[in-house]
Design an enzyme around this catalytic site. Structure first.
Site, mmCIF file in Angstrom:
data_model
loop_
_atom_site.group_PDB
_atom_site.id
_atom_site.type_symbol
_atom_site.label_atom_id
_atom_site.label_comp_id
_atom_site.label_asym_id
_atom_site.label_seq_id
_atom_site.Cartn_x
_atom_site.Cartn_y
_atom_site.Cartn_z
ATOM 1 N N LYS A 1 34.756 44.690 29.297
ATOM 2 C CA LYS A 1 33.922 45.549 28.470
ATOM 3 C C LYS A 1 33.946 45.886 27.103
ATOM 4 C CE LYS A 1 32.119 47.079 32.930
ATOM 5 N NZ LYS A 1 32.960 46.370 33.672
HETATM 6 C C1 LIG Z 1 32.573 45.667 34.750
HETATM 7 C C2 LIG Z 1 33.459 44.743 35.340
HETATM 8 C C3 LIG Z 1 33.170 43.684 36.189
HETATM 9 C C4 LIG Z 1 31.526 43.245 36.371
HETATM 10 O O1 LIG Z 1 30.880 42.938 35.302
HETATM 11 P P1 LIG Z 1 29.215 42.808 35.341
HETATM 12 O O2 LIG Z 1 28.823 42.697 34.203
HETATM 13 O O3 LIG Z 1 29.002 44.263 35.976
HETATM 14 O O4 LIG Z 1 28.744 41.977 36.439
HETATM 15 C C5 LIG Z 1 33.908 42.486 36.780
HETATM 16 N N1 LIG Z 1 35.310 42.823 36.202
HETATM 17 C C6 LIG Z 1 35.890 43.937 35.472
HETATM 18 C C7 LIG Z 1 37.339 43.972 35.116
HETATM 19 C C8 LIG Z 1 35.016 44.698 35.014
HETATM 20 O O5 LIG Z 1 35.401 45.740 34.202
#
Ligand SMILES: *Cc1c(COP(=O)(O)O)cnc(C)c1O
Length: 499
Positions: free
Chosen positions: A113
């Site tokens: 993120k």
């Molecule tokens: C948020 C997150 C995801 C999922 O990502 P999306 O964009 O919501 O599909 C997968 N792995 C981790 C570690 C995350 O923080």
């Protein structure tokens, strides 16, 4: 370039307006009217560029009204050696068999993120300036763990913005909680909500829709906005790393320009895999997008059948950042696959709201099948995959990335496809250290260890150092101790903002 709402009931806006607004006022998501396609000269140029230069180039194609200097400032503020512990920003590691792991967790919170949330605040501030916004922006976030910390890191000390994060008191891991309550910054506020994630999220939604509260903020020169993945400014930075990975692999002669690749994405809210879809629309040669979920597999069923049914129960798994049943970004994909048919998309979203499910038409279902392949992994399979990849390759996966590996194995077994493959790695193994340690270490080593000492045991066993962002977290001073009831969230916001 203009951005249209996927529900078609709001006039198209500029990129800066789309980023400032987040969600369109008709409830739709903003989508660019055309997707720029990279020329062979673009690709050639990218092969010799670094990550920041590639990001600047790609962002420029979507953000027409931004100057090159503005974009460069945003990109360099986001992707630099203070924030990232690898100068390549999003490097790939090869694990034999032409499988490339795209490591998206070298940022300040050790999860992918950061790739978007380091850049979004800068794009938001520039967008506010461009659209003549006078108000101070207040970002409200409800988090189940990863987003909250990444947003705090991205927005800390950004002028003209305040950020308030609510997390469920007993719904996040100890590492995640410590990361948030030790957050520095002169514009950051964090509070625990006594309740679960839904309580925190519903509370935030209520605050967003409270007219009199919005008015009282306006009287103080403030305006609320959101940092969640419906914002185009969060999706756009994610397109960059797929294109960049392809350019890296061509540059390193692991691929020949034009070679097709599969892309595997461990998916929750559909943001990350949608970015890969857009990279394909821009000309990255993608064979299949492989969609990996955990036991919360509502989207696996959707990709296979074209029927979305959210009437199912929520499962708590060892890949908690993918424990999601309602996926907002899917609406953008439907808009794209129907050739921007807002009428159709609106009808499906209304069905979803009224009856909890919808079925797309045959043509859309056919396209889903053409672009995507989907499966899911259980917690046991996730554990086994972490152990197998560690033993066979000496590479340590986190629980989310392991879901991607497991589903990729299932894909190869089902199809025999040998196309080179990029697997998105979404978190450092230390972010979910206990589950990772349980997968590869003898139980006796873990007995009686708390969440932080487990990380040290794991580091000693694997010889992989604990990332600086997580090391010593339990020793850091606690700066945010507010706890609020669900009903008290609005009053907490008012108190933080001194209304
Ligand atoms: C948020 C997150 C995801 C999922 O990502 P999306 O964009 O919501 O599909 C997968 N792995 C981790 C570690 C995350 O923080």
């Amino acid at each position: 370039m203009r951005y249209s709402s996927s529900r078609g009931q709001y006039p198209p806006v500029s990129a800066a307006e789309a980023i400032k607004m987040g969600l369109a006022p008709d409830g739709g998501l903003f989508v660019p009217d055309q997707i720029p396609v990279l020329s062979s000269a673009d690709w050639e140029l990218m092969t010799s560029q670094n990550y920041q230069e590639r990001a600047g180039h790609i962002l420029g194609l979507f953000l027409e009204e931004f100057t090159a200097d503005e974009i460069r400032d945003c990109v360099e503020g986001a992707y630099n050696s203070t924030n990232f512990d690898d100068s390549r920003i999003a490097p790939t590691a090869e694990l034999g068999r032409q499988v490339f792991v795209l490591e998206l967790w070298h940022g300040p919170t050790c999860a992918f993120k950061d790739m978007a949330l380091q850049l979004l605040p800068r794009l938001l501030v520039a967008s506010a300036r461009k659209t003549g916004e006078q108000s101070e922006i207040v970002i409200l976030v409800a988090t189940s763990g990863d987003t909250g910390k990444a947003a705090l890191e991205g927005f800390k000390d950004v002028p003209g913005v305040k950020i308030i994060v609510f997390y469920p008191q007993d719904g996040v891991s100890e590492v995640q909680k410590r990361q948030m309550i030790s957050q520095f910054g002169n514009n950051v506020y964090v509070a625990a909500v006594s309740g679960n994630f839904d309580d925190a999220q519903n509370g935030v939604k209520q605050i967003f829709s409270d007219r009199s509260f919005i008015d009282s903020l306006a009287q103080h020169g403030m305006k609320m906005s959101s940092a969640n993945s419906i914002n185009w400014g969060r999706l756009l930075p994610q397109i960059v790393y797929y294109l960049s990975a392809y350019a890296d692999l061509v540059g390193a002669k692991r691929l020949i320009a034009g070679d097709k690749v599969n892309v595997v994405v461990p998916t929750g809210n559909f943001g990350n895999i949608l970015a890969a879809f857009y990279a394909g629309q821009m000309g990255m040669p993608i064979n299949r997008l492989i969609f990996a979920s955990n036991a919360n597999n509502v989207l696996t069923e959707f990709i296979r059948t074209g029927r979305y049914d959210r009437k199912r129960s929520f499962v708590k798994t060892i890949s908690p950042s993918m424990d999601i049943l309602i996926s907002s970004n899917l609406e953008r994909l439907l808009f794209e696959l129907t050739g921007h048919d807002a009428l159709k998309v609106r009808a499906w979203m209304e069905e979803l709201r009224d009856s909890g499910c919808y079925q797309v038409d045959m043509e859309t279902a056919r396209k889903l099948d053409q672009y995507f392949w989907a499966d899911f992994a259980s917690d046991d399979e996730t554990h086994m995959t972490i152990r197998k990849i560690w033993q066979e390759e000496g590479y340590l996966l986190d629980t989310h990335t392991a879901v991607g590996f497991d589903v990729y194995d299932k894909y190869v077994l089902a199809t025999g496809d040998q196309t080179p493959t990029i697997i998105a790695s979404t978190a450092s193994p230390y972010k979910f250290g206990r589950s990772v340690a349980e997968a590869i270490l003898p139980m006796e080593l873990l007995e009686g260890q708390d969440e932080f000492s487990v990380l040290e045991v794991l580091a000693e066993f694997t010889n992989i150092p604990v990332p600086a962002a997580i090391k010593g977290l339990d020793q850091r001073p606690i700066l945010h101790a507010t706890v609020t009831s669900k009903e008290g969230m609005q009053a907490t916001v008012a108190k933080f903002l001194e209304l």
